[in-house]
Motif scaffolding. Structure first.
Motif, PDB file in Angstrom:
ATOM      1  N   VAL A  26      39.442  38.403  37.650  1.00 30.94           N
ATOM      2  CA  VAL A  26      40.367  37.358  37.213  1.00 30.94           C
ATOM      3  C   VAL A  26      39.562  36.224  36.585  1.00 30.94           C
ATOM      4  N   PHE A  27      39.737  36.040  35.274  1.00 27.91           N
ATOM      5  CA  PHE A  27      39.070  34.951  34.550  1.00 27.91           C
ATOM      6  C   PHE A  27      39.913  33.681  34.633  1.00 27.91           C
ATOM      7  N   PHE A  28      39.218  32.533  34.638  1.00 26.36           N
ATOM      8  CA  PHE A  28      39.922  31.257  34.679  1.00 26.36           C
ATOM      9  C   PHE A  28      39.131  30.212  33.899  1.00 26.36           C
ATOM     10  N   ASN A  29      39.786  29.096  33.648  1.00 30.23           N
ATOM     11  CA  ASN A  29      39.178  27.951  32.968  1.00 30.23           C
ATOM     12  C   ASN A  29      38.660  26.988  34.037  1.00 30.23           C
ATOM     13  N   MET A  39      43.406  31.296  24.301  1.00 30.56           N
ATOM     14  CA  MET A  39      44.470  30.654  25.074  1.00 30.56           C
ATOM     15  C   MET A  39      43.937  30.138  26.407  1.00 30.56           C
ATOM     16  N   LEU A  40      43.078  30.931  27.051  1.00 29.42           N
ATOM     17  CA  LEU A  40      42.510  30.518  28.327  1.00 29.42           C
ATOM     18  C   LEU A  40      41.621  29.287  28.148  1.00 29.42           C
ATOM     19  N   ALA A  41      40.801  29.287  27.102  1.00 30.38           N
ATOM     20  CA  ALA A  41      39.905  28.152  26.853  1.00 30.38           C
ATOM     21  C   ALA A  41      40.680  26.881  26.556  1.00 30.38           C
ATOM     22  N   MET A  42      41.845  27.016  25.911  1.00 31.38           N
ATOM     23  CA  MET A  42      42.655  25.846  25.558  1.00 31.38           C
ATOM     24  C   MET A  42      43.630  25.452  26.661  1.00 31.38           C
ATOM     25  N   GLY A  43      43.635  26.181  27.765  1.00 34.75           N
ATOM     26  CA  GLY A  43      44.501  25.835  28.884  1.00 34.75           C
ATOM     27  C   GLY A  43      45.938  26.253  28.725  1.00 34.75           C
ATOM     28  N   ARG A  44      46.207  27.172  27.795  1.00 29.92           N
ATOM     29  CA  ARG A  44      47.596  27.610  27.583  1.00 29.92           C
ATOM     30  C   ARG A  44      48.020  28.674  28.591  1.00 29.92           C
ATOM     31  N   VAL A  45      47.058  29.333  29.227  1.00 27.36           N
ATOM     32  CA  VAL A  45      47.331  30.226  30.352  1.00 27.36           C
ATOM     33  C   VAL A  45      46.381  29.836  31.472  1.00 27.36           C
ATOM     34  N   ASP A  46      46.758  30.186  32.702  1.00 20.46           N
ATOM     35  CA  ASP A  46      45.955  29.794  33.864  1.00 20.46           C
ATOM     36  C   ASP A  46      44.901  30.829  34.241  1.00 20.46           C
ATOM     37  N   PHE A  47      45.198  32.092  33.990  1.00 18.32           N
ATOM     38  CA  PHE A  47      44.228  33.127  34.339  1.00 18.32           C
ATOM     39  C   PHE A  47      44.460  34.371  33.496  1.00 18.32           C
ATOM     40  N   VAL A  48      43.411  35.182  33.407  1.00 14.81           N
ATOM     41  CA  VAL A  48      43.444  36.413  32.610  1.00 14.81           C
ATOM     42  C   VAL A  48      42.790  37.540  33.406  1.00 14.81           C
ATOM     43  N   PRO A  49      43.521  38.595  33.744  1.00 10.55           N
ATOM     44  CA  PRO A  49      42.892  39.758  34.355  1.00 10.55           C
ATOM     45  C   PRO A  49      42.292  40.641  33.248  1.00 10.55           C
ATOM     46  N   ILE A 105      34.532  29.010  30.943  1.00  6.18           N
ATOM     47  CA  ILE A 105      35.113  30.264  31.446  1.00  6.18           C
ATOM     48  C   ILE A 105      34.293  30.828  32.600  1.00  6.18           C
ATOM     49  N   GLY A 106      34.985  31.179  33.675  1.00  6.72           N
ATOM     50  CA  GLY A 106      34.372  31.851  34.814  1.00  6.72           C
ATOM     51  C   GLY A 106      35.325  32.894  35.361  1.00  6.72           C
ATOM     52  N   HIS A 107      34.920  33.567  36.429  1.00  9.33           N
ATOM     53  CA  HIS A 107      35.832  34.539  37.040  1.00  9.33           C
ATOM     54  C   HIS A 107      35.737  34.463  38.555  1.00  9.33           C
ATOM     55  N   LEU A 108      36.817  34.847  39.217  1.00  5.48           N
ATOM     56  CA  LEU A 108      36.862  34.854  40.672  1.00  5.48           C
ATOM     57  C   LEU A 108      36.066  36.038  41.213  1.00  5.48           C
ATOM     58  N   HIS A 109      35.230  35.793  42.198  1.00  5.71           N
ATOM     59  CA  HIS A 109      34.499  36.880  42.852  1.00  5.71           C
ATOM     60  C   HIS A 109      35.277  37.407  44.060  1.00  5.71           C
ATOM     61  N   THR A 110      36.383  36.756  44.355  1.00  7.29           N
ATOM     62  CA  THR A 110      37.170  37.129  45.538  1.00  7.29           C
ATOM     63  C   THR A 110      38.264  38.140  45.225  1.00  7.29           C
ATOM     64  N   MET A 111      38.533  38.392  43.938  1.00  7.72           N
ATOM     65  CA  MET A 111      39.616  39.308  43.575  1.00  7.72           C
ATOM     66  C   MET A 111      39.125  40.296  42.515  1.00  7.72           C
ATOM     67  N   THR A 112      39.028  41.555  42.893  1.00  7.98           N
ATOM     68  CA  THR A 112      38.667  42.608  41.947  1.00  7.98           C
ATOM     69  C   THR A 112      39.656  43.756  42.085  1.00  7.98           C
TER      70      THR A 112
END
Length: 258
Positions: free
Chosen positions: A113-116, A169-179, A201-208
């Motif tokens: 899960v990628f996030f801003n 979209m993720l970089a501009m904050g138009r979405v909250d997360f991207v799988p 941009i980073g990603h969660l290490h807790t959800m795969t």
């Protein structure tokens, strides 16, 4: 010498039928392809690592591959209708198993899960993302773990056609997360975002979430079962030769942002 003549006739008949059968065996398959670096791309050497893997597996059993590059929705529809023989790399869903013949798994990769980082996420399970907007690609099965929350309206989905649009979209904050797959996600970040955007941009290490990928072949063509069987045999051959591990190395070494 009736027996000898009979034996000769039988051998000649077997050779004739064997030659005819061999002549009817297809030696080329036409596959739809698309843009999904580093796995598939018209601009990459060998059309990307996944394309190279498919080419090598078919080559091991004497079958050439012709690729056609299309938007992903069209790539799948063309095969469903039998206009092209097959397509890859796709995860299996009940609908796809109904429409297509599926190969053995090519390989398994991890969705993350990628996030801003400007709007950091703290989540360890899908329910922690209630009220968020998820970015996703058309025709993509990514985000399956969020399906119940999408169906009941707890998560909204914004769909686009390619990874460039998705991560912009993720970089501009138009979405909250991207799988997305870790490798292809960071490939898109590095290719399409500015250096400043990349740092966000980073990603969660807790959800795969693990995905296995397959070649899909049309049920509308007569040679479909032959192509699937041949491809599966080819995969086993190149695993034994070491070509499999050599080709997918790039797929299992995700890029990261420093």
């Amino acid at each position: 010498m009736p027996f000898a003549r009979s034996l000769l006739f039988s051998l000649l008949t077997l050779l004739c039928f064997g030659s005819a059968a061999f002549a009817d065996t297809p030696d080329k398959i036409r596959l739809t392809n698309g843009e999904w670096a580093p796995y598939q791309s018209e601009t990459l050497p060998g059309y990307g690592a996944a394309s190279s893997l498919v080419t090598a597996a078919f080559a091991a059993v004497g079958i050439d591959v012709e690729y056609g590059f299309f938007p992903w929705n069209r790539a799948m529809v063309l095969v469903e209708r039998g206009a092209w023989d097959g397509t890859f790399m796709w995860v299996l869903t009940p609908e796809r198993e109904r429409i297509f013949l599926a190969s053995d798994p090519l390989f398994t990769l991890q969705e993350v899960v990628f996030f801003n980082k400007d709007h950091a996420l703290d989540a360890s399970k899908p329910e922690d993302l209630k009220g968020k907007v998820m970015g996703a690609l058309d025709s993509s099965a990514f985000g399956r773990q969020f399906a119940p929350l999408i169906e009941d309206g707890s998560i909204t989905v914004a769909r686009v056609q390619n990874n460039q649009q998705l991560f912009e979209m993720l970089a501009m904050g138009r979405v909250d997360f991207v799988p997305e797959l870790e490798t292809s996600g960071y490939e898109a970040v590095l290719e399409h975002l500015t250096p400043d955007q990349q740092k966000r941009i980073g990603h969660l290490h807790t959800m795969t979430y693990a995905w296995s990928y397959h070649l899909l072949v049309s049920r509308q063509i007569d040679d479909g079962p032959y192509f699937i069987d041949s491809f599966n045999r080819g995969l086993e051959i190149i695993r034994g030769t070491g070509d499999f591990d050599r080709i997918i190395g790039a797929l299992i070494r995700p890029k990261t942002i420093n």
